[in-house]
Design an enzyme around this catalytic site. Structure first.
Site, mmCIF file in Angstrom:
data_model
loop_
_atom_site.group_PDB
_atom_site.id
_atom_site.type_symbol
_atom_site.label_atom_id
_atom_site.label_comp_id
_atom_site.label_asym_id
_atom_site.label_seq_id
_atom_site.Cartn_x
_atom_site.Cartn_y
_atom_site.Cartn_z
ATOM 1 C CE LYS A 199 -4.481 0.789 2.001
ATOM 2 N NZ LYS A 199 -5.423 0.422 3.267
ATOM 3 C CD GLU A 250 -19.883 -2.802 7.376
ATOM 4 O OE1 GLU A 250 -19.122 -2.232 7.242
ATOM 5 O OE2 GLU A 250 -20.048 -3.913 7.107
ATOM 6 N NE ARG A 304 -21.954 -3.947 3.047
ATOM 7 C CZ ARG A 304 -20.860 -4.269 2.614
ATOM 8 N NH1 ARG A 304 -19.669 -3.682 3.017
ATOM 9 N NH2 ARG A 304 -21.010 -5.412 1.773
#
Length: 631
Positions: free
Chosen positions: A281, A366, A394
């Site tokens: 990253k 979630e 969600r």
């Protein structure tokens, strides 16, 4: 003329040699750093997928093949390679290029994403549609290791493995580093694993290792003792193969030619294939490599130093929430905090550092976060679940069924409520009032400013039963914070101004817009009442009906959809009371909202002083006033 300027469409990539591909990767990184330093955006994820994206477009033809990007915030390279180079400087700007895939932008964007863990499901759908139509294009899902923590990804993997349809999943793993030795070994193992002479059996690992010249037997003996690299690679592959996938990798995600070779191997296999690539990253920009969390989603910054440009000295709602929770956590050891891979974004990083044993980051999960919180509450804890509004969508079933039905003592902190700016329609939190206010047992609050937020969080932790607390992404109003926290009276609105001509009802920071409008109206001789609703549920029906009877004219304003929102709740209250003689104007959104600065988006949709004044005019308040004066 640079290499990037020669790439008008993806097929132009196929003409480049190895040296030109390296130059192209460098130019792409420079372009992204330049644009994101001005516009803000998801820099680190995109720097990490440059070579991977180039390889995907050299191996596949996205005018026919379907590449589905999970989350989609890593598609800047994809946009640069698919005919959007000239518009790239408008990335994430108002009416500019979206920071996510958008079907209306390009034929190369086959699926719109913004939430995680959806790509494999979509790719399976594209693959099945292809099979049913008798076509032969390739379907590819590109998913990060973080998104793999989402349960939906495993549901799709299970379905794909069971269906045995031709499908390629590229797992972009940026959680571990890769060395040249590991890369070379992995490449060799990949070739061996595709050798049809080897059966998929329990002895496969030993057979593969024993075929490696000179060192294979020693590696086979050492494999059981390995606690890192090799063991991780092989066991990881076996997991996917148990799900019905052919596993290739892991490979160096910054070796473009190696990625191409592996993708070509994947194309030759029948059934679902998983290609595991290891990336870094922030690759190629030292500040992003050293601080990938900061540069995951970053505002404008100085590209020479990597320093983020100074923000307002006024704290954000999120900061006040996090600091208040830490303060309360010192006083009450039963308070625990939960987030879903958003510790910094939700303001919980400080709580996690101070109370690590009471902080839970469950990953991109979630649904699990909410149900987990409910059980914690029944176990005697006081859980606070901090998730962005758009991601609470969600976990709706878990909120309704696992928390509210059983009246569990869970606090649902709804960050990023309302429009959020440059991330656009996938991230605006403009639906939460409509899907939460209808749930029984749920107390639902929204603060007008940062001072009221701290009192509401304290109140939420004092109440029994589930409580939801919504607040925006923006900085606060700059008001002074009270030293002493106080419990607010349940279900009671705050009357900030009384007037007999019109009633302005706001929720959240829109209350300040109401106060400004009331000042303008006063200069025109109109006396406006201003109500800070505070509680969306239970609604202060008594106050609403009292002022409805007094003024006969109401304007509601909310940073939310009109249908099912706070204004709808006011209409329902009036209808149930039989007050058909009260005229109401509602201000809010009536469709998905595109990207742009928050004030601009609100202004465009009438959530402004001017919008309120227009609503008052439509209610004929001035005409009534003139008639009354003449009378």
């Amino acid at each position: 003329m640079g290499i990037l300027n020669r790439i008008k469409q993806p097929q132009d990539l196929k003409t480049l040699n190895a040296q030109e591909l390296k130059l192209l990767a460098r130019e792409i990184r420079e372009e992204m750093i330049d644009v994101v330093s001005k516009n803000g955006g998801h820099l680190a994820p995109n720097l990490g997928v440059v070579e991977l994206t180039i390889a995907l477009h050299r191996v596949f033809d996205t005018s026919a093949d379907k590449i589905v990007w999970d989350v989609g915030h890593q598609t800047y390279v994809h946009k640069l390679l698919t005919g959007r180079q000239k518009e790239f400087k408008t990335l994430r700007l108002h009416q500019g290029l979206s920071g996510f895939p958008k079907r209306a932008e390009s034929i190369h964007d086959c699926f719109e994403t913004g939430h995680s863990s959806t790509s494999i499901s979509a790719a399976v759908g594209f693959a099945k549609a292809r099979d049913l139509r008798g076509e032969n294009n390739y379907c590819i899902a590109v998913i990060g290791d973080g998104a793999m923590t989402g349960g939906m990804a495993f549901e799709a993997l299970n379905h794909a493995g069971h269906s045995k349809t031709n499908l390629i999943v590229v797992l972009n793993d940026n959680e571990m580093a890769i060395s040249a030795n590991v890369g070379a070994m992995s490449s060799y193992l990949t070739r061996l694993r595709t050798d049809p002479r080897y059966a998929r059996s329990k002895e496969e690992i030993e057979a593969i290792l024993n075929r490696i010249p000179r060192i294979g037997k020693r590696m086979a003996r050492a494999a059981e003792k390995a606690k890192d690299g090799l063991k991780y690679l092989l066991v990881q592959g076996l997991l996917f193969e148990e799900l019905g996938f052919t596993y290739l990798g892991p490979i160096d995600g910054h070796d473009e030619l190696l990625i191409e070779q592996t993708l070509e191997l994947a194309k030759q296999r029948k059934g679902p294939v998983l290609v595991h690539v290891i990336t870094k990253k922030g690759k190629g920009y030292l500040p992003a490599e050293e601080n990938p969390d900061i540069f995951h989603g970053v505002g404008p910054f100085d590209k020479e130093t990597g320093k983020v440009k100074k923000k307002s000295s006024i704290p954000t709602f999120t900061q006040v929430f996090g600091e208040t929770l830490c303060r309360l956590g010192e006083e009450n050891s039963n308070i625990v905090a939960i987030t879903a891979a958003m510790a910094s974004g939700t303001g919980l990083k400080g709580f996690g550092e101070r109370f690590p044993e009471r902080f839970f980051d469950v990953g991109i999960a979630e649904q699990h976060a909410v149900t987990f919180a409910s059980a914690l509450a029944f176990g005697g804890m006081k859980p606070v679940v901090a998730i962005y509004s758009t991601f609470y969508q969600r976990a709706y079933d878990q909120v309704l069924h696992d928390v509210c039905l059983s009246n569990s003592n869970v606090v649902l902190a709804i960050d990023r409520a309302g429009v959020v700016g440059d991330d656009g329609p996938t991230h605006h939190g403009i639906f939460d009032i409509s899907f939460l206010r209808v749930i029984p047992n749920l107390t639902f609050m929204a603060p007008k400013d940062e001072n009221e937020l701290q009192h509401m969080l304290y109140t939420a932790l004092c109440l029994e039963g589930p409580v939801a607390l919504r607040y925006p992404r923006s900085v606060g109003q700059g008001v002074e914070l009270d030293k002493e926290l106080k419990e607010l009276p349940l279900g009671k609105a705050e009357v900030l101004r009384e007037g007999k001509d019109v009633t302005l009802i706001g929720v959240g920071p829109m209350v300040y817009t109401c106060l400004e409008a009331a000042q303008v109206l006063a200069s025109r001789g109109v006396e406006a009442s201003v109500i800070n609703l505070r509680f969306i549920n239970p609604l202060d029906k008594e106050t609403i009906l009292r002022f409805a009877h007094l003024t006969k004219r109401i304007v509601t304003i909310e940073d939310h959809m009109l249908d099912g929102g706070m204004g709808s709740a006011v209409l329902e209250t009036l209808a149930n009371a039989g007050m058909t003689d009260v005229a109401v104007e509602r201000l809010g959104y009536d469709n998905y909202v595109e990207q742009g600065p928050i004030p601009v988006l609100q202004q465009e949709n009438g959530l402004s002083v001017e919008g309120i004044l227009g609503a008052v005019e439509r209610l004929n308040v001035l005409q009534r006033l003139e008639g009354r004066n003449h009378g």
